[in-house]
Motif scaffolding. Structure first.
Motif, PDB file in Angstrom:
ATOM      1  N   GLY A 106      57.844  26.099  42.205  1.00  0.00           N
ATOM      2  CA  GLY A 106      58.325  27.074  43.235  1.00  0.00           C
ATOM      3  C   GLY A 106      58.335  28.604  42.551  1.00  0.00           C
ATOM      4  O   GLY A 106      58.542  29.489  43.380  1.00  0.00           O
ATOM      5  N   PHE A 107      58.219  28.789  41.317  1.00  0.00           N
ATOM      6  CA  PHE A 107      58.619  29.777  40.518  1.00  0.00           C
ATOM      7  C   PHE A 107      57.398  30.204  39.776  1.00  0.00           C
ATOM      8  O   PHE A 107      56.805  29.476  39.051  1.00  0.00           O
ATOM      9  CB  PHE A 107      59.785  29.965  39.913  1.00  0.00           C
ATOM     10  CG  PHE A 107      61.209  29.882  40.964  1.00  0.00           C
ATOM     11  CD1 PHE A 107      61.620  31.000  41.424  1.00  0.00           C
ATOM     12  CD2 PHE A 107      61.702  28.819  41.177  1.00  0.00           C
ATOM     13  CE1 PHE A 107      62.734  31.105  42.253  1.00  0.00           C
ATOM     14  CE2 PHE A 107      62.683  28.554  42.050  1.00  0.00           C
ATOM     15  CZ  PHE A 107      63.157  29.982  42.647  1.00  0.00           C
ATOM     16  N   SER A 108      57.128  31.547  39.663  1.00  0.00           N
ATOM     17  CA  SER A 108      56.148  31.945  38.728  1.00  0.00           C
ATOM     18  C   SER A 108      56.352  31.570  37.308  1.00  0.00           C
ATOM     19  O   SER A 108      57.759  31.817  37.004  1.00  0.00           O
ATOM     20  CB  SER A 108      56.003  33.616  38.734  1.00  0.00           C
ATOM     21  OG  SER A 108      55.696  34.132  37.649  1.00  0.00           O
ATOM     22  N   TYR A 109      55.702  30.947  36.496  1.00  0.00           N
ATOM     23  CA  TYR A 109      55.813  30.589  34.960  1.00  0.00           C
ATOM     24  C   TYR A 109      56.238  31.888  34.325  1.00  0.00           C
ATOM     25  O   TYR A 109      57.026  31.791  33.356  1.00  0.00           O
ATOM     26  CB  TYR A 109      54.889  29.741  34.505  1.00  0.00           C
ATOM     27  CG  TYR A 109      55.304  29.401  32.984  1.00  0.00           C
ATOM     28  CD1 TYR A 109      56.410  28.504  32.961  1.00  0.00           C
ATOM     29  CD2 TYR A 109      54.354  29.440  31.824  1.00  0.00           C
ATOM     30  CE1 TYR A 109      57.046  27.912  31.589  1.00  0.00           C
ATOM     31  CE2 TYR A 109      55.031  29.012  30.793  1.00  0.00           C
ATOM     32  CZ  TYR A 109      56.065  28.199  30.433  1.00  0.00           C
ATOM     33  OH  TYR A 109      56.266  27.798  29.240  1.00  0.00           O
ATOM     34  N   HIS A 110      55.588  33.071  34.591  1.00  0.00           N
ATOM     35  CA  HIS A 110      56.131  34.484  33.869  1.00  0.00           C
ATOM     36  C   HIS A 110      57.391  34.631  34.120  1.00  0.00           C
ATOM     37  O   HIS A 110      58.079  35.060  32.841  1.00  0.00           O
ATOM     38  CB  HIS A 110      55.218  35.204  34.579  1.00  0.00           C
ATOM     39  CG  HIS A 110      55.070  36.677  34.049  1.00  0.00           C
ATOM     40  ND1 HIS A 110      54.432  37.023  32.881  1.00  0.00           N
ATOM     41  CD2 HIS A 110      55.772  37.710  34.073  1.00  0.00           C
ATOM     42  CE1 HIS A 110      54.497  38.401  32.481  1.00  0.00           C
ATOM     43  NE2 HIS A 110      55.503  38.815  33.240  1.00  0.00           N
ATOM     44  N   GLY A 139      55.859  41.627  38.102  1.00  0.00           N
ATOM     45  CA  GLY A 139      55.228  40.851  38.955  1.00  0.00           C
ATOM     46  C   GLY A 139      54.493  39.548  37.838  1.00  0.00           C
ATOM     47  O   GLY A 139      54.544  39.791  36.756  1.00  0.00           O
ATOM     48  N   PRO A 140      54.012  38.567  38.695  1.00  0.00           N
ATOM     49  CA  PRO A 140      53.376  37.401  37.547  1.00  0.00           C
ATOM     50  C   PRO A 140      52.255  37.814  37.128  1.00  0.00           C
ATOM     51  O   PRO A 140      51.457  38.962  37.513  1.00  0.00           O
ATOM     52  CB  PRO A 140      53.493  36.467  38.594  1.00  0.00           C
ATOM     53  CG  PRO A 140      53.221  37.039  39.848  1.00  0.00           C
ATOM     54  CD  PRO A 140      53.912  38.325  39.975  1.00  0.00           C
ATOM     55  N   GLU A 147      49.751  29.736  44.143  1.00  0.00           N
ATOM     56  CA  GLU A 147      49.841  30.486  45.224  1.00  0.00           C
ATOM     57  C   GLU A 147      51.281  30.155  46.106  1.00  0.00           C
ATOM     58  O   GLU A 147      51.353  28.985  46.112  1.00  0.00           O
ATOM     59  CB  GLU A 147      48.642  30.088  46.254  1.00  0.00           C
ATOM     60  CG  GLU A 147      48.892  31.045  47.609  1.00  0.00           C
ATOM     61  CD  GLU A 147      47.646  30.740  48.477  1.00  0.00           C
ATOM     62  OE1 GLU A 147      47.793  31.341  50.012  1.00  0.00           O
ATOM     63  OE2 GLU A 147      46.723  30.125  48.110  1.00  0.00           O
ATOM     64  N   GLY A 148      52.048  31.239  46.402  1.00  0.00           N
ATOM     65  CA  GLY A 148      53.399  30.891  46.917  1.00  0.00           C
ATOM     66  C   GLY A 148      54.372  30.936  45.850  1.00  0.00           C
ATOM     67  O   GLY A 148      55.710  30.707  46.239  1.00  0.00           O
ATOM     68  N   LYS A 598      44.315  33.379  43.265  1.00  0.00           N
ATOM     69  CA  LYS A 598      43.690  33.005  44.402  1.00  0.00           C
ATOM     70  C   LYS A 598      42.272  33.449  44.497  1.00  0.00           C
ATOM     71  O   LYS A 598      41.194  32.692  44.939  1.00  0.00           O
ATOM     72  CB  LYS A 598      44.563  33.464  45.520  1.00  0.00           C
ATOM     73  CG  LYS A 598      44.188  32.949  47.121  1.00  0.00           C
ATOM     74  CD  LYS A 598      44.817  33.418  48.114  1.00  0.00           C
ATOM     75  CE  LYS A 598      44.637  33.089  49.360  1.00  0.00           C
ATOM     76  NZ  LYS A 598      45.520  33.457  50.462  1.00  0.00           N
ATOM     77  N   ILE A 599      41.917  34.655  44.222  1.00  0.00           N
ATOM     78  CA  ILE A 599      40.900  35.473  44.242  1.00  0.00           C
ATOM     79  C   ILE A 599      39.801  34.622  43.154  1.00  0.00           C
ATOM     80  O   ILE A 599      38.707  34.483  43.518  1.00  0.00           O
ATOM     81  CB  ILE A 599      40.542  36.831  44.071  1.00  0.00           C
ATOM     82  CG1 ILE A 599      41.315  37.340  45.419  1.00  0.00           C
ATOM     83  CG2 ILE A 599      39.458  37.404  43.964  1.00  0.00           C
ATOM     84  CD1 ILE A 599      41.518  38.947  45.332  1.00  0.00           C
ATOM     85  N   ARG A 600      40.358  34.419  41.999  1.00  0.00           N
ATOM     86  CA  ARG A 600      39.500  33.877  40.764  1.00  0.00           C
ATOM     87  C   ARG A 600      39.051  32.443  41.195  1.00  0.00           C
ATOM     88  O   ARG A 600      38.045  31.949  40.776  1.00  0.00           O
ATOM     89  CB  ARG A 600      40.593  33.927  39.690  1.00  0.00           C
ATOM     90  CG  ARG A 600      39.832  33.929  38.518  1.00  0.00           C
ATOM     91  CD  ARG A 600      40.433  34.151  37.058  1.00  0.00           C
ATOM     92  NE  ARG A 600      41.569  33.273  36.926  1.00  0.00           N
ATOM     93  CZ  ARG A 600      42.907  33.652  37.240  1.00  0.00           C
ATOM     94  NH1 ARG A 600      43.075  34.902  37.252  1.00  0.00           N
ATOM     95  NH2 ARG A 600      44.085  32.931  36.855  1.00  0.00           N
ATOM     96  N   ASN A 601      39.836  31.842  42.077  1.00  0.00           N
ATOM     97  CA  ASN A 601      39.451  30.470  42.171  1.00  0.00           C
ATOM     98  C   ASN A 601      38.370  30.358  43.471  1.00  0.00           C
ATOM     99  O   ASN A 601      37.860  29.190  43.648  1.00  0.00           O
ATOM    100  CB  ASN A 601      40.672  29.587  42.970  1.00  0.00           C
ATOM    101  CG  ASN A 601      41.609  29.176  41.766  1.00  0.00           C
ATOM    102  OD1 ASN A 601      41.259  29.345  40.515  1.00  0.00           O
ATOM    103  ND2 ASN A 601      43.039  28.927  41.941  1.00  0.00           N
TER     104      ASN A 601
END
Length: 629
Positions: A106-110, A139-140, A147-148, A598-601
């Motif tokens: 649920g959290f960005s790994y960054h 930001g990530p 996503e999310g 999301k766009i890249r996918n």
């Protein structure tokens, strides 16, 4: 886990991004580790900008062969190659990096890696104390994130136990907005904010309660309206108004400073909201809890000091690489801990970078060298009392601050010294330089002065000593302070000798680099810089190098530690780009493609219809984020 060498890296590998110079990850870095049972050792930490000469290195490697070619060059110092590494973490192309064990659901790994970089930097401190960490940056980076995923996080740990991860708000995107609006780095904006004495009384500040990147951008629309209000001011000395300007600065600088003061207040309010929520949620006794702040916003020294004073935490828990320069540290510690919670590790100092030693290219400037002799603390004190000197010692510091191993040093007593240093660095006249002070003396010179190992806190000079150290004070009499003790060895001895000679336990310190360039990391590069800037004395690894003052300065070529562009492509670059990007997606569209998972996918650059959609999305994204700028 097997004993042996491990590698964690915050880099990017992609053919098209490399060829088109798309910025995907900035401040790229690599960490080499050694595991022996429970003992984890950080062997070496490479910040790519200091190897390649590309400031904030944000260039992608062409492919895995290109990455291995440069990495093997670095590993040769330890007589190993990539084949000797047990695992590689953080590089998407390698199996052990595709599903990070340290990722928190649920959290960005960054942002989680940012938190790990400080929480696990001293396992004894982690296991024996309560720590509240906030990871707040721009930001990530979307390579590991879903996503999310929450882009910013806080975590509370109690005597080595992770209590809970919580989503928080980050002020950092507001500073990124200002950077993109005024074309000034965040550090320059902070300096101008505090240096200029402009003000606007009774200004209506927006109250922001935000917890996602998207709503931060919504808040930026409000900031754009504030900017327009400030820019509409017509300064008239005769008119009585509720705002004031500082005549030492241009009208534009006054307005930028006024705007940044507002962003600073909003930022502090956001961080207060975060801390009030977390203290209440976890029932935290701040007097018995360390506060850690990581991510790019952690470089905001005035905010760090304000929050410590406002909430009375036990102390600020610090590492030198709080911004993205620390992500390889976070990746590595997070993965070790996920597999072996009983590991032992301590970040012993800031000095894990390259060691500067004499190299064969130095003879190219022999004609400029007047003498080389053994250095002494007493001679240092006399030298620095007369002129600016260069200081180089052993291994380079990690992180963005010069902490006494790659520095330009000067006498703090003369206010004109700051102007000299800013001229050497090619910076604005109002940019401050930092003081290094003997740890035992900090409270005698600065109000509420405490230990500040990594220059992440701001203190105000005690009024009676202001005139004694003019060169290290901002125009508001504050300073971004670094304290040192006897553990730092020869530099401590030299400052102490200066203290005995002058009664001042402080020297000026600014990083050893030119405008727009990273810190210098070769002996030859140090000599070139000194020659170019007409600096005559260099202290390097306990040796004193004196350059000939009368020698005519001529242009000399720079030499990098590694040549990032040196790679043999199978085809001409133009042909490879045409194959990978046949429908000529613009750089703006490619930047969106690489920085939005999301766009890249969903977008295929080999499909014409998809590229048209991508171009449209890039246009909408630019209008959304930069509307009215």
């Amino acid at each position: 886990m097997k004993n042996g060498f491990y590698l964690s890296a915050y880099v990017h590998i992609d053919e098209l991004a490399h060829l088109e110079k798309i910025q995907v990850r900035h401040d790229q870095n690599i960490a080499l580790w050694y595991l022996n049972g429970k003992e984890v050792e950080l062997v070496h930490y490479w910040e790519l900008e200091r190897l390649t000469g590309i400031k904030k290195h944000n260039c992608s490697f062409y492919n895995c062969e290109h990455f291995s070619q440069i990495l093997n060059q670095l590993l040769a110092e330890y007589n190993i190659t990539m084949d000797d590494l047990v695992e590689i973490w953080g590089v998407h192309q390698y199996a052990y990096s595709r599903m990070p064990l340290g990722k928190v659901r649920g959290f960005s790994y960054h942002t989680v890696a940012h938190a790990y970089s400080v929480l696990l930097s001293n396992m004894d401190t982690f296991r024996n104390n309560n720590i509240l960490v906030l990871a707040v940056d721009g930001g990530p980076d979307n390579l590991f994130d879903e996503e999310g995923d929450n882009p910013f996080c806080a975590c509370y740990t109690c005597h080595g136990e992770f209590v809970e991860w919580v989503a928080v708000a980050s002020p950092a995107p507001l500073w990124s907005y200002a950077k993109n609006t005024f074309y000034l780095e965040e550090g320059s904006l902070m300096a101008l904010m505090s240096a200029c004495n402009c003000s606007w009384s009774d200004f209506p500040l927006p109250f922001l309660e935000i917890n996602s990147l998207r709503t931060v951008y919504e808040a930026i629309k409000n900031l754009e309206q504030i900017k327009e209000m400030i820019w509409s001011i017509q300064f008239n000395r005769e008119e009585k108004v509720n705002y004031s300007f500082d005549e030492r600065f241009s009208i534009k600088e006054n307005k930028i400073s006024m705007f940044m003061k507002i962003i600073f207040q909003i930022s502090n309010k956001m961080m207060e909201n975060n801390l009030n929520m977390l203290i209440k949620k976890f029932g935290i006794d701040t007097n018995n809890t360390y506060l850690a702040i990581v991510g790019g916003y952690a470089l905001n020294c005035p905010s760090n000091s304000y929050l410590l004073d406002r909430f009375h935490f036990k102390m600020l828990y610090e590492i030198p690489c709080v911004n993205d320069t620390g992500l390889s540290l976070g990746y590595g510690l997070g993965e070790f801990y996920a597999r072996k919670t009983d590991i032992n590790f301590k970040l012993k100092s800031a000095f894990y970078g390259n060691k500067i030693e004499y190299d064969e290219r130095a003879h190219m400037v022999d004609e400029y060298i007047e003498s080389i002799s053994k250095a002494s603390a007493e001679l240092f004190a006399k030298d620095i009392s007369k002129e600016v000197i260069i200081w180089v010692e052993d291994r380079c510091e990690i992180g963005p601050r010069a902490l006494g191993h790659r520095s330009i040093l000067a006498d703090p007593r003369n206010g004109k010294v700051k102007n000299i240093l800013n001229e050497i660095k090619g910076r604005q006249w109002w940019r401050p330089v930092a003081p290094i002070i003997l740890e035992d003396n900090v409270s005698e010179w600065f109000e509420k002065g405490t230990i500040s190992d990594y220059m992440l806190k701001t203190f105000t000079a005690i009024p009676k000593v202001e005139k004694s150290i003019e060169a290290v004070l901002h125009l508001d009499k504050s300073a971004r302070v670094q304290t040192i003790n006897r553990k730092q060895g020869f530099l401590y001895d030299c400052i102490y000798a200066f203290y005995i000679l002058t009664g001042i336990p402080i020297i000026c310190n600014t990083s050893l680099n030119d405008k727009g360039e990273p810190m210098i990391d070769t002996f030859y590069g140090v000599l070139l810089f000194a020659i170019k800037k007409d600096i005559h004395i260099i202290y390097i690894n306990h040796m004193r190098v004196v350059l000939n003052k009368d020698r005519q300065r001529v242009p000399l070529d720079k030499v990098r530690v590694v040549d990032f562009e040196k790679y043999t492509y199978t085809l001409p670059k133009s042909e490879i780009s045409k194959r990978l990007n046949p429908y000529n997606a613009s750089n703006k569209a490619l930047a969106l493609y690489y920085n939005n998972r999301k766009i890249r996918n969903k977008i295929n650059l080999l499909v014409k219809k998809d590229v048209k959609i991508l171009e449209k999305l890039a246009s909408l994204e630019a209008n959304y984020q930069m509307e009215g700028l």
